[in-house]
Write a protein that holds these residues in place. Structure first.
Motif, short mmCIF file in Angstrom:
data_model
loop_
_atom_site.label_atom_id
_atom_site.label_comp_id
_atom_site.label_asym_id
_atom_site.label_seq_id
_atom_site.Cartn_x
_atom_site.Cartn_y
_atom_site.Cartn_z
N ASP A 190 0.86 -1.19 0.00
CA ASP A 190 0.00 0.00 0.00
C ASP A 190 0.89 1.24 0.00
O ASP A 190 1.49 1.59 1.02
N LYS A 191 0.96 1.91 -1.15
CA LYS A 191 1.81 3.09 -1.28
C LYS A 191 1.03 4.39 -1.12
O LYS A 191 1.53 5.46 -1.45
N THR A 192 -0.19 4.28 -0.60
CA THR A 192 -0.99 5.49 -0.40
C THR A 192 -0.83 6.04 1.01
O THR A 192 -1.36 7.11 1.31
N SER A 194 0.53 8.07 3.91
CA SER A 194 1.33 9.29 3.98
C SER A 194 2.48 9.14 4.95
O SER A 194 2.37 8.44 5.97
N TYR A 238 10.36 6.26 -3.52
CA TYR A 238 9.30 6.95 -4.25
C TYR A 238 9.61 8.45 -4.29
O TYR A 238 10.50 8.92 -3.58
N THR A 241 5.33 14.41 -3.03
CA THR A 241 4.62 15.48 -3.73
C THR A 241 5.53 16.70 -3.88
O THR A 241 6.23 17.08 -2.94
#
Length: 407
Positions: A190-192, A194, A238, A241
């Motif tokens: 799960d790369k969602t 935060s 990753y 943002t």
């Protein structure tokens, strides 16, 4: 907006991967052989399992086709008729399949004809799964091979619990289990999640949950108390943002402008121990927990962990007339998932602490963007506004001065 990339890495953040194929779960003492025993009967210990007074049968008495011992689910010295174990290495969300064999223990005519005809009832339940009812084969002295139970774990290291549902009659008449095995289908990464809301840390001692701080303090008491191991399946790099750094530059002139802009931005690590439990040990370079963590990262073949980073750049901006210019930075990040495990040979006393860290990546370079684009309506209006000036002509005897000197 038109964007010009000033500096960017060729590497891209990895995409989410599909779930792994089914793999074996290392069930502790799956054949009930430890500790060693020389006679069928009671004992006060059963390695890896939580049970008050286990009653095991030697292979000769169990008569299992694979010549393995068997465990009776009934208990003559306690009302608790259960035996349980945590499946280590299994993640929340995994689909787990438990496989085992069962039979009925009938010693010294303990079972009534009715009990033999009906079979022996018992249940099996895994964390997050339903409690499934089983019954040994009626009127049979043969082992039933390959019973299965499948569930989806709702916690890390889910607990599986066998329990006899036979509550009447002599305790020697009850269900036997043998040759337990397990496999699982790990959940996808799960790369969602935060970096500011990392998962809650968890701690176990043997099959029991314990306080996170207790586990962290145990590991920190001595450098050799625990070893940190990275779980590569759930660790990844990753790009975070992109964020604006510094000010926006508005070119209100009629000409193209070129100038050098200094750019300064920083990054820092996050960890779920400090976020969720208020345990500020990992980032302390003198703490044993930090030393164990760094050793685990090195043993995994990765560069040393970066707790903070500072980046300074000088960017030459070219800004067309009537345009705005600003700088964005997109940091390369590293998510590391792993376990602190106490160094002990007694698995029933082994402490395990699940920790997730997220920090500036030494493997993925930061991206820096020079962005240009048309001004907003408000910015255009500001560019067209009148210059603030003092009324002219001024007193001929007064020196020239700025109108905003006292603002």
């Amino acid at each position: 907006m038109a964007g010009i990339v000033f500096a960017a890495a060729a590497a891209t953040a990895p995409t989410a991967t599909a779930a792994e194929p089914a793999r074996d779960v290392p069930v502790i003492n799956a054949d009930f052989t430890e500790p060693s025993f020389t006679a069928s009967g009671s004992a006060d210990k059963l390695k890896g399992w939580s049970v008050q007074y286990p009653y095991r049968l030697l292979p000769a008495d169990a008569a299992h086709p694979d010549n393995v011992p068997a465990l009776l689910l009934r208990n003559k010295r306690a009302t608790d008729q259960s035996v349980s174990q945590r499946l280590r290495g299994v993640r929340a969300g995994a689909q787990v399949t438990v496989t085992f064999d069962d039979n009925t223990l009938r010693r010294n005519g303990a079972c009534t004809d009715t009990q033999i005809a009906a079979g022996q009832p018992y249940t099996l339940q895994g964390s997050g799964g339903p409690q499934q009812q089983f019954t040994t084969d009626p009127n049979s002295t043969l082992w039933h091979r390959g019973r299965t139970y499948t569930f989806t774990a709702n916690e890390n290291e889910p607990l599986i619990t066998f329990a006899s549902a036979q509550t009447t009659g002599r305790w020697e008449c009850g269900p036997l289990i043998a040759k337990l095995r397990a496999t699982h289908l790990p959940p996808a990464v799960d790369k969602t999640v935060s970096k500011n809301r990392l998962p809650t840390p968890e701690a176990f001692e043997g099959n029991d949950r314990i306080d996170t701080r207790t586990a962290a303090d145990h590991c920190a008491n001595a450098r050799s108390n625990c070893t940190y191991t990275v779980d590569n399946t759930y660790s990844y790099t990753y790009y975070d943002t992109a964020r604006v750094i510094g000010e926006a530059y508005l070119n209100c002139t009629r000409n193209t402008i070129g100038h050098d802009r200094p750019v300064h931005f920083t990054g820092r690590s996050q960890d779920n121990l400090s976020q969720q439990a208020g345990i500020d040990r990992l980032s302390n370079l003198k703490d044993n927990l930090n030393q164990q963590f760094q050793a685990g990262i090195t043993n995994n073949g990765a560069p040393p962990w970066r707790w903070t980073t500072t980046t300074d750049r000088k960017i030459h901006e070219t800004i067309e007339a009537g345009e705005a210019s600003w700088i964005e930075a997109q940091p390369g990040r590293q998510r590391t998932d792993g376990w602190f495990i106490s160094n002990t040979d007694d698995l029933d006393k082994q402490i395990r602490l699940h920790v997730v860290t997220d920090g500036p990546s030494p493997l993925v370079p930061d991206r820096i963007y020079q962005r240009t684009g048309p001004m907003t309506t408000a910015e255009q209006q500001r560019c067209r506004s009148d210059r603030p000036t003092a009324p002219t002509p001024v007193d001929a005897a007064a020196p020239a001065s700025a109108t905003d000197r006292n603002d």
